[in-house]
Design a protein around this motif. Sequence first.
Motif, PDB file in Angstrom:
ATOM      1  N   MET A   1       1.017  -1.089  -0.105  1.00  0.00           N
ATOM      2  CA  MET A   1       0.031   0.177   0.056  1.00  0.00           C
ATOM      3  C   MET A   1       0.820   1.210  -0.164  1.00  0.00           C
ATOM      4  SD  MET A   1      -2.882   1.018   2.871  1.00  0.00           S
ATOM      5  CE  MET A   1      -3.809   2.615   2.334  1.00  0.00           C
ATOM      6  N   ASP A   2       0.680   2.136  -0.814  1.00  0.00           N
ATOM      7  CA  ASP A   2       1.144   3.509  -0.969  1.00  0.00           C
ATOM      8  C   ASP A   2       0.959   4.377   0.341  1.00  0.00           C
ATOM      9  OD1 ASP A   2       2.422   2.857  -3.269  1.00  0.00           O
ATOM     10  OD2 ASP A   2       0.589   3.920  -4.445  1.00  0.00           O
ATOM     11  N   PRO A   3       2.077   4.973   0.873  1.00  0.00           N
ATOM     12  CA  PRO A   3       1.902   5.730   1.983  1.00  0.00           C
ATOM     13  C   PRO A   3       1.036   7.036   1.469  1.00  0.00           C
ATOM     14  CG  PRO A   3       4.122   5.931   1.462  1.00  0.00           C
ATOM     15  CD  PRO A   3       3.276   4.992   0.545  1.00  0.00           C
ATOM     16  N   SER A   5      -0.082  10.584   1.174  1.00  0.00           N
ATOM     17  CA  SER A   5       0.631  11.811   1.015  1.00  0.00           C
ATOM     18  C   SER A   5       0.228  12.861   1.998  1.00  0.00           C
ATOM     19  CB  SER A   5       0.071  12.452  -0.423  1.00  0.00           C
ATOM     20  OG  SER A   5       0.485  13.748  -0.569  1.00  0.00           O
ATOM     21  N   SER A  70       1.463   9.948   8.572  1.00  0.00           N
ATOM     22  CA  SER A  70       1.618   9.202   7.175  1.00  0.00           C
ATOM     23  C   SER A  70       2.250   7.834   7.701  1.00  0.00           C
ATOM     24  CB  SER A  70       2.154   9.951   5.910  1.00  0.00           C
ATOM     25  OG  SER A  70       2.285   9.092   5.104  1.00  0.00           O
ATOM     26  N   SER A  74       0.919   3.876   7.694  1.00  0.00           N
ATOM     27  CA  SER A  74       1.551   2.870   7.163  1.00  0.00           C
ATOM     28  C   SER A  74       2.091   1.759   7.943  1.00  0.00           C
ATOM     29  CB  SER A  74       2.889   3.283   6.452  1.00  0.00           C
ATOM     30  OG  SER A  74       2.342   4.229   5.304  1.00  0.00           O
ATOM     31  N   ARG A  84      -5.656  -1.677   7.089  1.00  0.00           N
ATOM     32  CA  ARG A  84      -5.208  -1.662   5.870  1.00  0.00           C
ATOM     33  C   ARG A  84      -6.214  -1.334   4.442  1.00  0.00           C
ATOM     34  NH1 ARG A  84      -1.226  -5.208   5.468  1.00  0.00           N
ATOM     35  NH2 ARG A  84      -2.714  -6.965   5.256  1.00  0.00           N
ATOM     36  N   ALA A  88      -7.044   1.801   2.540  1.00  0.00           N
ATOM     37  CA  ALA A  88      -6.996   1.727   0.991  1.00  0.00           C
ATOM     38  C   ALA A  88      -8.272   2.334   0.427  1.00  0.00           C
ATOM     39  CB  ALA A  88      -6.751   0.307   0.441  1.00  0.00           C
ATOM     40  N   GLN A  91      -8.352   5.991   1.177  1.00  0.00           N
ATOM     41  CA  GLN A  91      -7.327   6.657   0.108  1.00  0.00           C
ATOM     42  C   GLN A  91      -7.799   6.758  -1.213  1.00  0.00           C
ATOM     43  OE1 GLN A  91      -3.497   4.697  -0.098  1.00  0.00           O
ATOM     44  NE2 GLN A  91      -2.582   6.385  -0.545  1.00  0.00           N
ATOM     45  N   GLN A  95      -8.712  10.300  -3.281  1.00  0.00           N
ATOM     46  CA  GLN A  95      -7.942  10.561  -4.647  1.00  0.00           C
ATOM     47  C   GLN A  95      -8.559  11.719  -5.445  1.00  0.00           C
ATOM     48  OE1 GLN A  95      -5.035   9.044  -5.260  1.00  0.00           O
ATOM     49  NE2 GLN A  95      -4.546  10.244  -6.516  1.00  0.00           N
ATOM     50  N   GLY A 100      -1.546  14.880  -6.526  1.00  0.00           N
ATOM     51  CA  GLY A 100      -0.380  14.347  -6.686  1.00  0.00           C
ATOM     52  C   GLY A 100       1.077  14.944  -6.411  1.00  0.00           C
TER      53      GLY A 100
END
Length: 134
Positions: A1-3, A5, A70, A74, A84, A88, A91, A95, A100
């Motif tokens: 999983m991406d941290p 931002s 963050s 994580s 998780r 997700a 997140q 978005q 970004g």
Amino acid sequence: MDPISTSLLVAMATGAGGEVGRHLWSALRGLVRRNPAEGAAGAQGPAVGEVELASLAEAPHDVERARVLSEALSRRAEQDPLFRAALAQWQQQAQPLHAGDGDVHNAVNGGTQSGPVIQGRDFFGINFNVPGQG
């Protein structure tokens, strides 16, 4: 999983994104406060990320506090599969508010421009009051 931002966390902590941003911030707060060991014996104290979330809420423009949050999210996501999955999903919902991380390149080209020009990235809640023509 991406941290998560840090810029997204700061944007939501500062109220960017209007009602959607406030709703997502509230959802994150509820997710973090959910005890990972609900019903388990010996579950005590704040959940991982709760202290960091409160810290960012106290100083919403502090990028370092957002980074610490963050990292805590994580770590918790690594330890708790249910968290998780919920994180997700959160997140993914967040978005659209997040353009970004990265460099910004702005240019004003050609023609004649009159009026203000604002260059940057990820602006929220900006209103331009244009004087009446007359």
